[in-house]
Design an enzyme around this catalytic site. Structure first.
Site, PDB file in Angstrom:
ATOM      1  N   LYS A  33       0.843  -1.224   0.047  1.00 25.64           N
ATOM      2  CA  LYS A  33      -0.005   0.191   0.035  1.00 25.64           C
ATOM      3  C   LYS A  33       0.912   1.292  -0.064  1.00 25.64           C
ATOM      4  CE  LYS A  33      -2.553   1.938   3.951  1.00 25.64           C
ATOM      5  NZ  LYS A  33      -2.072   3.397   3.887  1.00 25.64           N
ATOM      6  N   ASP A  60      -3.456   4.241  -2.223  1.00 23.87           N
ATOM      7  CA  ASP A  60      -4.443   4.821  -1.278  1.00 23.87           C
ATOM      8  C   ASP A  60      -4.301   6.220  -1.311  1.00 23.87           C
ATOM      9  OD1 ASP A  60      -5.881   5.014   1.026  1.00 23.87           O
ATOM     10  OD2 ASP A  60      -4.378   4.642   2.579  1.00 23.87           O
ATOM     11  N   LYS A  62      -7.206   8.194  -1.813  1.00 23.71           N
ATOM     12  CA  LYS A  62      -8.477   8.581  -1.141  1.00 23.71           C
ATOM     13  C   LYS A  62      -8.923   9.972  -2.157  1.00 23.71           C
ATOM     14  CE  LYS A  62      -7.750   7.028   3.640  1.00 23.71           C
ATOM     15  NZ  LYS A  62      -6.329   6.825   3.546  1.00 23.71           N
ATOM     16  N   ASP A  65     -13.353  14.654  -5.276  1.00 19.60           N
ATOM     17  CA  ASP A  65     -13.377  15.765  -6.084  1.00 19.60           C
ATOM     18  C   ASP A  65     -14.721  15.686  -7.067  1.00 19.60           C
ATOM     19  OD1 ASP A  65     -12.549  18.181  -7.584  1.00 19.60           O
ATOM     20  OD2 ASP A  65     -10.553  17.788  -6.943  1.00 19.60           O
ATOM     21  N   THR A 119     -12.022   6.664  10.509  1.00 15.57           N
ATOM     22  CA  THR A 119     -11.757   6.271  11.748  1.00 15.57           C
ATOM     23  C   THR A 119     -11.086   7.536  12.738  1.00 15.57           C
ATOM     24  OG1 THR A 119      -9.569   5.387  11.430  1.00 15.57           O
ATOM     25  CG2 THR A 119     -11.612   3.726  11.459  1.00 15.57           C
ATOM     26  N   ARG A 210       3.429  -1.569  10.705  1.00 16.97           N
ATOM     27  CA  ARG A 210       4.641  -1.594  11.574  1.00 16.97           C
ATOM     28  C   ARG A 210       4.800  -3.204  11.852  1.00 16.97           C
ATOM     29  NH1 ARG A 210       2.273   3.307  14.660  1.00 16.97           N
ATOM     30  NH2 ARG A 210       0.344   2.461  13.847  1.00 16.97           N
TER      31      ARG A 210
END
Ligand code: C5P
Length: 233
Positions: A33, A60, A62, A65, A119, A210
């Site tokens: 990603k 990614d 997002k 528009d 989130t 991570r």
């Protein structure tokens, strides 16, 4: 496309760190990603480099528009050869339908998924932008809108996966971050799930950063996660 359901999140600021990690991974064992920071610093050349190394890439960014602009950006991402990309469902039906139409014309059609409610937002944050729905209700509303606009799936918490999968069907692709193998560091994630539990809840792809990127032996951690997923599937 490989069969791996693990998407390694490359949250790095420079290409060298990202490339060093990817040289330790195996393109048949995971996908990658690339988000806003790495893309803004390194651009499409780095995306192409990973694709040429054999990796499936989730871009990614997002997009959110007017329909024509989002559709053109989606087409540009498809031309790069990415495997998956995303838009904000709150851009609305016409924006999402136009994006789908643009991708339908591409020879290499990536999966198009939607972000519902970030989130980082709680009910109070929604009220401040004049949305009276609770976060849960808004997530479901936007996920349904994404599905009926022709999108392939949504990004969601693994905690929401079971409910979304029941309401929207098992085919609707659920991409879930916040995954932590048992006994690994939670870092700043508050609502976590293990790979096996997330798969059992209905996740299709697990975004994991991570626990893999900071490991002494990233490939060994990845292989252990893949084994856990295989047992849970
Ligand atoms: O390192 P870690 O596994 O926590 O990384 C998770 C990745 O998923 C990060 O790139 C993070 O920005 C992203 N993400 C998330 N929660 C969301 C949406 C995206 O953790 N709701």
């Amino acid at each position: 496309m490989n069969n791996s359901r693990v998407v390694v999140s490359l949250d790095f600021s420079d290409a060298k760190q990202a490339l060093d990690l990817c040289l330790k991974l195996d393109s048949t064992e995971c996908k990658l990603k690339i988000g806003k920071e790495l893309f803004t610093r390194q651009g499409p050349t780095l995306v192409e480099r990973f694709i040429n190394m054999g990796f499936d890439v989730f871009l990614d960014l997002k997009y959110h528009d007017i329909p024509n602009t989002v559709a053109s950006a989606c087409r540009a991402a498809a031309d790069l050869g990415v495997w998956m990309l995303n838009v904000h469902a709150s851009g609305g039906r016409v924006m999402m339908e136009t994006a789908c139409e643009a991708l339908d014309k591409s020879t290499h059609k990536p999966l198009l998924i939607a972000v519902t409610v970030l989130t980082s937002m709680a009910d109070d944050d929604l009220r401040e932008i004049a949305i009276s729905n609770s976060v849960d209700k808004q997530v479901m509303l936007l996920a349904q809108l994404a599905k009926s606009s022709g999108l392939d799936g949504v990004v969601c918490s693994a905690k929401e996966a079971n409910h979304l999968s029941t309401k929207l069907g098992k085919e609707f692709c659920l991409v879930t971050p916040g995954i932590r193998p048992a006994n690994s560091n939670r870092d700043d994630q508050k609502r976590i799930m293990t790979p096996a539990d997330a798969i059992a809840a209905g996740s299709h792809y697990l975004v994991i950063g991570r626990p893999i990127t900071k490991a002494d032996d990233p490939l060994a951690v990845l292989e252990a996660i893949n084994k856990e997923i295989e047992t849970a599937s």
